[in-house]
Design a protein around this motif. Sequence first.
Motif, PDB file in Angstrom:
ATOM      1  N   TRP A 154       0.831  -1.211   0.000  1.00  0.00           N
ATOM      2  CA  TRP A 154       0.000   0.000   0.000  1.00  0.00           C
ATOM      3  C   TRP A 154       0.864   1.259   0.000  1.00  0.00           C
ATOM      4  N   LEU A 155       1.868   1.300   0.882  1.00  0.00           N
ATOM      5  CA  LEU A 155       2.722   2.478   0.975  1.00  0.00           C
ATOM      6  C   LEU A 155       3.586   2.669  -0.277  1.00  0.00           C
ATOM      7  N   ILE A 156       4.229   1.608  -0.728  1.00  0.00           N
ATOM      8  CA  ILE A 156       5.096   1.713  -1.897  1.00  0.00           C
ATOM      9  C   ILE A 156       4.274   2.061  -3.135  1.00  0.00           C
ATOM     10  N   GLY A 157       3.030   1.617  -3.164  1.00  0.00           N
ATOM     11  CA  GLY A 157       2.141   1.946  -4.270  1.00  0.00           C
ATOM     12  C   GLY A 157       1.585   3.366  -4.211  1.00  0.00           C
ATOM     13  N   GLY A 158       1.986   4.129  -3.198  1.00  0.00           N
ATOM     14  CA  GLY A 158       1.543   5.517  -3.096  1.00  0.00           C
ATOM     15  C   GLY A 158       0.200   5.697  -2.409  1.00  0.00           C
ATOM     16  N   CYS A 159      -0.189   4.751  -1.563  1.00  0.00           N
ATOM     17  CA  CYS A 159      -1.464   4.822  -0.833  1.00  0.00           C
ATOM     18  C   CYS A 159      -2.624   5.064  -1.797  1.00  0.00           C
ATOM     19  N   PRO A 160      -2.869   4.124  -2.723  1.00  0.00           N
ATOM     20  CA  PRO A 160      -3.900   4.325  -3.740  1.00  0.00           C
ATOM     21  C   PRO A 160      -5.314   4.473  -3.194  1.00  0.00           C
ATOM     22  N   VAL A 161      -5.571   3.961  -2.005  1.00  0.00           N
ATOM     23  CA  VAL A 161      -6.849   4.202  -1.322  1.00  0.00           C
ATOM     24  C   VAL A 161      -6.537   4.920  -0.020  1.00  0.00           C
ATOM     25  N   SER A 162      -7.514   5.608   0.529  1.00  0.00           N
ATOM     26  CA  SER A 162      -7.299   6.354   1.780  1.00  0.00           C
ATOM     27  C   SER A 162      -6.955   5.406   2.925  1.00  0.00           C
ATOM     28  N   SER A 163      -6.373   5.971   3.970  1.00  0.00           N
ATOM     29  CA  SER A 163      -6.029   5.165   5.143  1.00  0.00           C
ATOM     30  C   SER A 163      -7.277   4.551   5.761  1.00  0.00           C
ATOM     31  N   GLU A 164      -8.381   5.283   5.751  1.00  0.00           N
ATOM     32  CA  GLU A 164      -9.630   4.765   6.318  1.00  0.00           C
ATOM     33  C   GLU A 164     -10.128   3.559   5.522  1.00  0.00           C
ATOM     34  N   GLN A 165     -10.086   3.664   4.186  1.00  0.00           N
ATOM     35  CA  GLN A 165     -10.521   2.564   3.328  1.00  0.00           C
ATOM     36  C   GLN A 165      -9.576   1.369   3.472  1.00  0.00           C
ATOM     37  N   PHE A 166      -8.288   1.634   3.533  1.00  0.00           N
ATOM     38  CA  PHE A 166      -7.316   0.546   3.673  1.00  0.00           C
ATOM     39  C   PHE A 166      -7.499  -0.160   5.020  1.00  0.00           C
ATOM     40  N   ALA A 167      -7.701   0.608   6.086  1.00  0.00           N
ATOM     41  CA  ALA A 167      -7.933   0.010   7.404  1.00  0.00           C
ATOM     42  C   ALA A 167      -9.179  -0.864   7.379  1.00  0.00           C
ATOM     43  N   LYS A 168     -10.216  -0.393   6.705  1.00  0.00           N
ATOM     44  CA  LYS A 168     -11.457  -1.179   6.591  1.00  0.00           C
ATOM     45  C   LYS A 168     -11.190  -2.491   5.864  1.00  0.00           C
ATOM     46  N   GLN A 169     -10.439  -2.427   4.757  1.00  0.00           N
ATOM     47  CA  GLN A 169     -10.114  -3.638   4.004  1.00  0.00           C
ATOM     48  C   GLN A 169      -9.305  -4.616   4.853  1.00  0.00           C
ATOM     49  N   MET A 170      -8.355  -4.082   5.615  1.00  0.00           N
ATOM     50  CA  MET A 170      -7.527  -4.946   6.470  1.00  0.00           C
ATOM     51  C   MET A 170      -8.375  -5.583   7.575  1.00  0.00           C
ATOM     52  N   ARG A 171      -9.286  -4.822   8.170  1.00  0.00           N
ATOM     53  CA  ARG A 171     -10.169  -5.384   9.208  1.00  0.00           C
ATOM     54  C   ARG A 171     -11.030  -6.497   8.628  1.00  0.00           C
ATOM     55  N   ILE A 172     -11.595  -6.264   7.445  1.00  0.00           N
ATOM     56  CA  ILE A 172     -12.439  -7.277   6.809  1.00  0.00           C
ATOM     57  C   ILE A 172     -11.634  -8.542   6.537  1.00  0.00           C
ATOM     58  N   ALA A 173     -10.445  -8.377   5.978  1.00  0.00           N
ATOM     59  CA  ALA A 173      -9.595  -9.541   5.680  1.00  0.00           C
ATOM     60  C   ALA A 173      -9.254 -10.298   6.955  1.00  0.00           C
ATOM     61  N   PHE A 174      -8.954  -9.561   8.011  1.00  0.00           N
ATOM     62  CA  PHE A 174      -8.600 -10.196   9.276  1.00  0.00           C
ATOM     63  C   PHE A 174      -9.797 -10.960   9.845  1.00  0.00           C
ATOM     64  N   LEU A 175     -10.947 -10.333   9.840  1.00  0.00           N
ATOM     65  CA  LEU A 175     -12.139 -10.963  10.405  1.00  0.00           C
ATOM     66  C   LEU A 175     -12.601 -12.175   9.609  1.00  0.00           C
ATOM     67  N   MET A 176     -12.386 -12.146   8.290  1.00  0.00           N
ATOM     68  CA  MET A 176     -12.789 -13.287   7.461  1.00  0.00           C
ATOM     69  C   MET A 176     -12.044 -14.545   7.879  1.00  0.00           C
ATOM     70  N   GLY A 177     -10.853 -14.389   8.397  1.00  0.00           N
ATOM     71  CA  GLY A 177     -10.084 -15.545   8.845  1.00  0.00           C
ATOM     72  C   GLY A 177     -10.710 -16.259  10.027  1.00  0.00           C
ATOM     73  N   PHE A 178     -11.673 -15.612  10.681  1.00  0.00           N
ATOM     74  CA  PHE A 178     -12.311 -16.213  11.856  1.00  0.00           C
ATOM     75  C   PHE A 178     -13.737 -16.662  11.589  1.00  0.00           C
ATOM     76  N   ASP A 179     -14.230 -16.416  10.382  1.00  0.00           N
ATOM     77  CA  ASP A 179     -15.616 -16.769  10.070  1.00  0.00           C
ATOM     78  C   ASP A 179     -15.840 -18.278  10.018  1.00  0.00           C
ATOM     79  N   GLU A 180     -14.873 -19.004   9.461  1.00  0.00           N
ATOM     80  CA  GLU A 180     -15.032 -20.423   9.306  1.00  0.00           C
ATOM     81  C   GLU A 180     -14.534 -21.142  10.547  1.00  0.00           C
ATOM     82  N   LYS A 181     -15.368 -21.956  11.118  1.00  0.00           N
ATOM     83  CA  LYS A 181     -14.983 -22.733  12.304  1.00  0.00           C
ATOM     84  C   LYS A 181     -14.566 -24.135  11.859  1.00  0.00           C
ATOM     85  N   GLU A 182     -13.640 -24.687  12.610  1.00  0.00           N
ATOM     86  CA  GLU A 182     -13.192 -26.058  12.288  1.00  0.00           C
ATOM     87  C   GLU A 182     -14.263 -27.057  12.618  1.00  0.00           C
TER      88      GLU A 182
END
Length: 182
Positions: A154-182
């Motif tokens: 994100w940084l090397i690419g020049g922050c193509p999306v805002s920090s708020e949007q990037f944080a939202k994307q990172m939160r979603i990606a992180f939370l998706m890792g917990f959606d599926e239960k074993e």
Amino acid sequence: MTGSLITKKKIAKVFKKLVGEIGFEKVTIAKIMKESKMRRQTFYDHFQDKYELADWIFQQEAIEKIEDNLAYEGWQTIVENLFVYFEENQLFYRKILQFDGQNSFQEYYTQHLKSLIRQVLIVKAGTEKEREHQEQLFLEDFYATAFVSMTTKWLIGGCPVSSEQFAKQMRIAFLMGFDEKE
């Protein structure tokens, strides 16, 4: 604020400016101190080398957004604040992230993110049985490494999306890792 802290901050400000202009590898102690209008020895009174200075800057500015807030802020807020900080300082961090040698920023950032990720894992585990220690360590390492890799892109690419949007994307990606239960 003590004189020592003021001096460190002055040195850090010039260092960040120079890194942004000429890159981390080309910055020398002599250049920093000439631009700071201070004696070279003053640098060594506070830092061993430019790697320690870069670590100090990250510790003072970015890590406090993680570790100082862990006890009372939600992890989502911490992540958003961290990305706002990176966006505000993107030129400096873009140059720092391009340096991939020993003591790289990526290594340092990964280690500090693990405490944030540990907190998230504890919160997400909730009332579930406590994760086994090895699984916990693996998840901390996995998510910290992914977090650093995506932040770097994100940084090397020049922050193509805002920090708020990037944080939202990172939160979603992180939370998706917990959606599926074993």
